[in-house]
Scaffold this active site. Structure first.
Site, PDB file in Angstrom:
ATOM      1  N   HIS A 279       0.866  -1.188   0.000  1.00  0.00           N
ATOM      2  CA  HIS A 279       0.000   0.000   0.000  1.00  0.00           C
ATOM      3  C   HIS A 279       0.894   1.226   0.000  1.00  0.00           C
ATOM      4  O   HIS A 279       1.807   1.333   0.813  1.00  0.00           O
ATOM      5  CB  HIS A 279      -0.904   0.017   1.236  1.00  0.00           C
ATOM      6  CG  HIS A 279      -2.060   0.957   1.108  1.00  0.00           C
ATOM      7  ND1 HIS A 279      -1.899   2.330   1.019  1.00  0.00           N
ATOM      8  CD2 HIS A 279      -3.403   0.731   1.049  1.00  0.00           C
ATOM      9  CE1 HIS A 279      -3.086   2.893   0.917  1.00  0.00           C
ATOM     10  NE2 HIS A 279      -4.016   1.961   0.924  1.00  0.00           N
ATOM     11  N   ASP A 320      -7.136  -5.591   1.813  1.00  0.00           N
ATOM     12  CA  ASP A 320      -7.946  -6.370   0.872  1.00  0.00           C
ATOM     13  C   ASP A 320      -7.621  -7.856   0.985  1.00  0.00           C
ATOM     14  O   ASP A 320      -8.515  -8.708   0.900  1.00  0.00           O
ATOM     15  CB  ASP A 320      -7.710  -5.878  -0.553  1.00  0.00           C
ATOM     16  CG  ASP A 320      -8.125  -4.427  -0.728  1.00  0.00           C
ATOM     17  OD1 ASP A 320      -9.271  -4.095  -0.399  1.00  0.00           O
ATOM     18  OD2 ASP A 320      -7.289  -3.615  -1.173  1.00  0.00           O
TER      19      ASP A 320
END
Length: 377
Positions: A279, A320
């Site tokens: 990320h 996720d």
């Protein structure tokens, strides 16, 4: 994706090490551990090049604005949340610590700066609960609700609670108990209640992401809070945002057939980024993912993929990945990650909508035209 050593980054930036580290802590440059020496870090070349170009002189405003749209400098001020030194903070409180005990209602009270915890009770339930029902519920409410302009904050907070209540009625079992318990009951997996609670709190807010920006733009027009949430839902549905967990399905299937290492190696050889890993806002890994993964027994295939992915790419699983693992661990519906994401993030969308209403300004960027020009005779 290319990475630079500290010496290479410093040479291109022409700055001192302290400035490099400061840019990392502020989220301007993404860093990750060096696979060959974990004591050292590597720095994302694109980020370094972007900052280096700024040192060459003042650039036209149109270029600055264009870069701001894509992971650039913040374009809106907010007191709601930030990511700082790998910590996600909700109004200054660590979201990871908050998730240890808080419910989504408690997170909403904090993010909305409300004196009281909102009531999300809903006795009604959609005929076919799910994302489609959530869209219908928000569309109907957005079409009939009052606009936000000229209304007192106390009244808007009542609207806010009603919006989340409508959304919960479309996704979860009816009742007045906390939303994570209603979701677990709807999916007939009571043992998933606590991980769901943690996920809802961790996903409630995440700075100015795509769906939040969409919700905030809508709110800036004076539209009802339900319309802002509907805008957020629309943006959330994309595979690069709230539906990102779906991209794990193929990787999991391949790992079950070939093994985690072979599956990841095959994916990387195709030239794509590994889905659900890394990320840009977290240099040392998505803290939300680590927290959620620690709340349940991770299925073996996901545990193997997590280890192999970090070993082969240097990136750790993100939220996720954790949502996909939770779905598999408890046998939740395939779109459970999107449903959890939508219910949780509605709280953050509303927080930003309320903040935008207080500014009294319309968000209206200008476009830089690149089409054909009229012929001059």
């Amino acid at each position: 994706m290319n990475w630079l050593t500290a010496d290479e980054a410093l040479a291109r930036l022409g700055t001192k090490p302290q400035t490099l580290y400061a840019n990392v802590s502020r989220g301007r440059i993404t860093a990750r551990p060096d696979p060959s020496d974990p004591r050292k870090s590597l720095y994302r070349q694109d980020d370094v090049e972007r900052l280096a170009s700024r040192r060459q002189g003042r650039r036209p405003a149109r270029i600055v604005a264009a870069e701001s749209i894509a992971w650039g400098e913040p374009v809106l001020e907010t007191a709601i949340s930030t990511i700082s030194a790998d910590q996600l903070l909700y109004r200054g409180e660590d979201a990871v610590k908050l998730a240890e005990t808080a419910t989504l209602g408690a997170a909403a009270r904090l993010l909305w700066a409300s004196d009281e915890r909102p009531d999300f009770a809903n006795r009604a339930q959609a005929r076919q609960p799910g994302i489609a029902a959530a869209y219908r519920a928000m569309a109907e409410l957005a079409a009939t609700a009052m606009p936000t302009s000229g209304r007192h904050r106390a009244v808007l907070l009542e609207d806010a609670a009603l919006v989340v209540s409508f959304l919960s009625g479309a996704l979860a079992a009816p009742g007045s108990d906390p939303l994570h318990e209603r979701l677990a009951r709807q999916w007939q997996r009571r043992d998933a209640a606590d991980p769901l609670r943690r996920a809802l709190v961790l996903l409630a807010e995440h700075e100015l992401n795509a769906s939040t920006f969409a919700a905030r733009v809508t709110a800036s027009t004076g539209a009802p809070l339900a319309a802002a949430v509907l805008s957020g839902l629309a943006a959330l549905s994309g595979p690069l945002h709230g539906n990102a967990s779906q991209s794990m399905a193929g990787l999991v299937d391949q790992a079950q057939r070939l093994g985690a290492d072979a599956a990841i190696a095959a994916h990387l050889r195709q030239g794509g980024a590994l889905p659900c890993f890394g990320h840009r806002l977290y240099a040392k890994g998505d803290a939300r993912a680590a927290t959620l993964l620690a709340a349940f027994t991770v299925p073996q295939v996901f545990a193997e993929l997590a280890m192999a992915g970090e070993r082969l790419t240097g990136e750790k699983p993100n939220i996720d990945f954790a949502l996909a693992a939770m779905t598999a661990a408890f046998g939740l519906p395939d779109d459970a990650p999107l449903q959890v994401f939508a219910l949780a993030r509605s709280v953050g969308w509303i927080a930003h909508a309320l903040e935008q209403v207080e500014t009294g300004t319309l968000i209206r960027p200008r476009a830089r035209y690149t089409g054909p020009r009229p012929q001059i005779s």
